[in-house]
Every structure is written in structure tokens, then in C-alpha cells.
Design an enzyme around this catalytic site. Structure first.
Site, short mmCIF file in Angstrom:
data_model
loop_
_atom_site.label_atom_id
_atom_site.label_comp_id
_atom_site.label_asym_id
_atom_site.label_seq_id
_atom_site.Cartn_x
_atom_site.Cartn_y
_atom_site.Cartn_z
N GLU A 61 -5.09 -36.71 -10.16
CA GLU A 61 -4.68 -35.97 -8.90
C GLU A 61 -3.43 -34.98 -9.05
O GLU A 61 -2.43 -35.65 -9.27
CB GLU A 61 -4.35 -36.80 -7.76
CG GLU A 61 -5.54 -37.80 -7.32
CD GLU A 61 -6.47 -36.85 -6.18
OE1 GLU A 61 -5.85 -36.22 -5.40
OE2 GLU A 61 -7.80 -37.04 -6.23
N GLU A 86 3.12 -35.36 -8.86
CA GLU A 86 3.58 -34.42 -7.89
C GLU A 86 5.06 -34.52 -8.31
O GLU A 86 5.92 -35.38 -9.09
CB GLU A 86 3.46 -35.48 -6.32
CG GLU A 86 4.15 -34.59 -5.18
CD GLU A 86 3.60 -33.16 -5.04
OE1 GLU A 86 4.51 -32.01 -5.42
OE2 GLU A 86 2.55 -32.98 -4.61
N ASP A 113 6.21 -32.27 -13.91
CA ASP A 113 5.26 -31.15 -14.08
C ASP A 113 3.85 -31.62 -14.53
O ASP A 113 3.89 -32.45 -15.51
CB ASP A 113 6.07 -30.29 -15.21
CG ASP A 113 4.98 -28.96 -15.09
OD1 ASP A 113 3.87 -28.92 -15.20
OD2 ASP A 113 5.73 -28.09 -15.35
N ASP A 135 -0.28 -24.46 -4.99
CA ASP A 135 0.60 -23.23 -4.51
C ASP A 135 -0.18 -22.04 -4.89
O ASP A 135 -0.51 -21.55 -6.17
CB ASP A 135 2.06 -23.13 -5.22
CG ASP A 135 2.97 -22.23 -4.40
OD1 ASP A 135 2.55 -21.07 -4.04
OD2 ASP A 135 4.35 -22.91 -4.38
N LYS A 139 2.10 -13.52 -4.32
CA LYS A 139 2.51 -12.03 -4.74
C LYS A 139 1.93 -11.88 -6.41
O LYS A 139 2.10 -12.56 -7.23
CB LYS A 139 4.03 -12.17 -4.78
CG LYS A 139 4.71 -12.10 -3.48
CD LYS A 139 6.22 -12.11 -3.35
CE LYS A 139 6.84 -12.20 -2.09
NZ LYS A 139 8.33 -12.09 -2.07
N LYS A 203 -3.00 -32.58 4.71
CA LYS A 203 -2.20 -31.90 5.63
C LYS A 203 -2.35 -30.38 5.37
O LYS A 203 -2.45 -29.68 6.26
CB LYS A 203 -0.84 -32.46 5.31
CG LYS A 203 0.09 -31.78 6.28
CD LYS A 203 1.72 -32.21 5.96
CE LYS A 203 1.96 -31.63 4.57
NZ LYS A 203 3.57 -31.83 4.11
N PHE A 204 -2.52 -29.95 4.30
CA PHE A 204 -2.49 -28.61 3.95
C PHE A 204 -3.63 -27.82 4.48
O PHE A 204 -3.62 -26.82 4.76
CB PHE A 204 -2.21 -28.19 2.42
CG PHE A 204 -0.79 -28.47 1.89
CD1 PHE A 204 0.32 -27.67 1.99
CD2 PHE A 204 -0.62 -29.67 1.04
CE1 PHE A 204 1.61 -28.11 1.66
CE2 PHE A 204 0.57 -30.34 0.49
CZ PHE A 204 1.64 -29.29 0.87
N GLU A 205 -4.66 -28.48 4.22
CA GLU A 205 -6.14 -28.12 4.61
C GLU A 205 -6.00 -27.93 6.38
O GLU A 205 -6.52 -26.75 6.89
CB GLU A 205 -7.09 -29.19 4.22
CG GLU A 205 -8.51 -28.58 4.67
CD GLU A 205 -9.63 -29.44 4.16
OE1 GLU A 205 -10.68 -29.24 4.56
OE2 GLU A 205 -9.25 -30.50 3.59
#
Length: 225
Positions: A61, A86, A113, A135, A139, A203-205
Site C-alpha cells: 500500500e 507513508e 519514501d 499527489d 503543474k 478520505k481523499f476520495e
């Protein structure tokens, strides 16, 4: 080569956050048995059987956020082991707390990482790799920092067993297009049916849906020789 040029390109924002007492307690009591520190440049092969104390299918994950979805999947899937990585300490603390509270012996929590960790994982040793809502680096000048790009996908694919699943999700349409192009171009991956998209809502979803963004799941399997 200079020290600066030798550093890996980061695929994440180095953010800091405060941990509450619950998370701090988990770091003290749960981390020693279930935690793994990822060091830049460490290429020591990781013995997954020793890490988990058993032989079982394994899931990597990448970027689990606060870890609620990871804990939910691991609790519902005790026959597989979950190695969750994470960089943000509040998420590390929260997942460790969930591991302790729910008695999840099939989870290990890595701090650092993710791609540095991937280098240590033996080839053909994973049943699945999950990359949920990385992420998007929207840009153009930052696109080189996106996790889903050819070199990283090749590393992830090689860690999968034949038939193993690489499951990516994003709520950024342009990143989804880029992901699809990259995954489809990899010679060792084959698109998997859409009905294989089974995962808890993150949560991001929820944040993306609330903002009116579409959710994209992209699933590819490592082909057989």
C-alpha cells in the site's frame, strides 16, 4: 556527482503534522513490533516472510494517508499481509493505533519514501500494489515528481508475481489520462476488468467527490511469461 543531484526525486510533499496522545502512544507501543524505517539508498533485500512471520500473499500500500482504508482492507482480508508505506507521521501514528486497537497482525507500517522501499522488495513477491490518490502534482513543471511514470511502473511491475494486480486511483482527470497512457505502454502489464475495482472509500476520495471530481480506478495485471 553532487550530493544534491544524487538525491532521489521525491513524489510527495514533505509536510509535517502534530500527533495526539493516541498516536504517540501507538508509536511507543506498536511501532517496535510493526514498524519499518525506510532509509534512502538502502538496497538491503527485505525478507517479507521474516517481516510478517509467515508465508502469505502480500499487498504493498503506497501512500495510505491516515490508514483507515488500509486497516479496513486488512481486517476483512486476514489471509493476506499488507505492507503500508507513508511519509507523514500523523498517518503513521493513526494506522499504528488502528493496528493495535483491532489486533491486526497482518499489517506492517513503513515510514519513508515508497520507491526507496520498493527497491528492497524482491521481484515477483507481491500479490498486489495499491496506489490510491497519490499527489497529482498538477503543474507541468512538477510532472516529473508524479509516482506513476514509466521507470516507477517498471519497478512496481517487476515486484508483482505473474497475474498480480497494480491498482491505481485518482480524482484528477488529467493525471488519470497520464496514468492510463503510462500503464498501457508498459510491455509487461495487461488491463484488468473494471469490475475488479473493490476498495474502501478513502478520505481523499470523499474530498474529491465533495468537490465534484470524478473518481478514476485503473487496474492492470502483470502478464504471464
Amino acid at each position: 556527482m553532487s550530493e544534491t543531484s544524487a538525491r532521489p526525486i521525491r513524489t510527495f510533499h514533505p509536510r509535517r503534522g502534530r500527533m495526539g496522545s493516541r498516536h504517540a502512544e501507538a508509536m511507543t507501543h506498536v511501532w517496535p513490533a510493526y514498524g519499518l524505517t525506510v532509509l534512502d539508498g538502502d538496497r538491503t533485500p527485505l525478507d517479507l516472510e521474516t517481516l510478517f512471520g509467515r508465508e502469505a500473499p502480500r499487498v504493498l500500500e503506497i501512500g495510505f494517508g491516515m490508514g483507515d482504508a488500509t486497516a479496513e482492507m486488512a481486517a476483512a482480508d486476514p489471509g493476506r499481509d499488507y505492507l503500508a508505506v507513508e511519509v507523514h507521521t500523523p498517518g503513521i501514528g493513526n494506522l499504528l493505533a488502528l493496528v493495535g486497537e483491532r489486533g491486526l497482525t497482518n499489517v506492517r507500517v513503513a515510514h519513508g519514501d515508497a520507491m526507496e522501499l520498493v527497491h528492497r522488495i524482491p521481484e515477483s513477491s507481491l500479490d498486489a500494489v495499491h496506489v490510491f490518490f497519490p499527489d497529482p502534482w498538477p503543474k507541468a513543471r512538477h510532472h516529473k515528481r508524479r509516482l506513476i511514470q514509466p521507470a516507477n511502473v517498471a519497478l512496481l511491475r517487476d515486484r508483482l508475481r505473474a497475474g498480480g494486480l497494480l491498482h491505481c486511483a485518482t480524482d484528477w482527470a488529467h493525471y488519470a489520462e497520464s496514468m492510463a497512457e503510462t500503464l498501457e505502454a508498459d510491455p509487461g502489464l495487461v488491463a484488468a476488468p473494471d469490475d475488479e475495482a473493490r476498495r474502501p472509500e478513502t478520505k481523499f476520495e470523499r474530498r474529491g467527490v465533495a468537490s465534484g471530481r470524478e473518481i478514476f480506478d485503473l487496474m492492470f495485471r502483470r502478464g504471464y511469461p
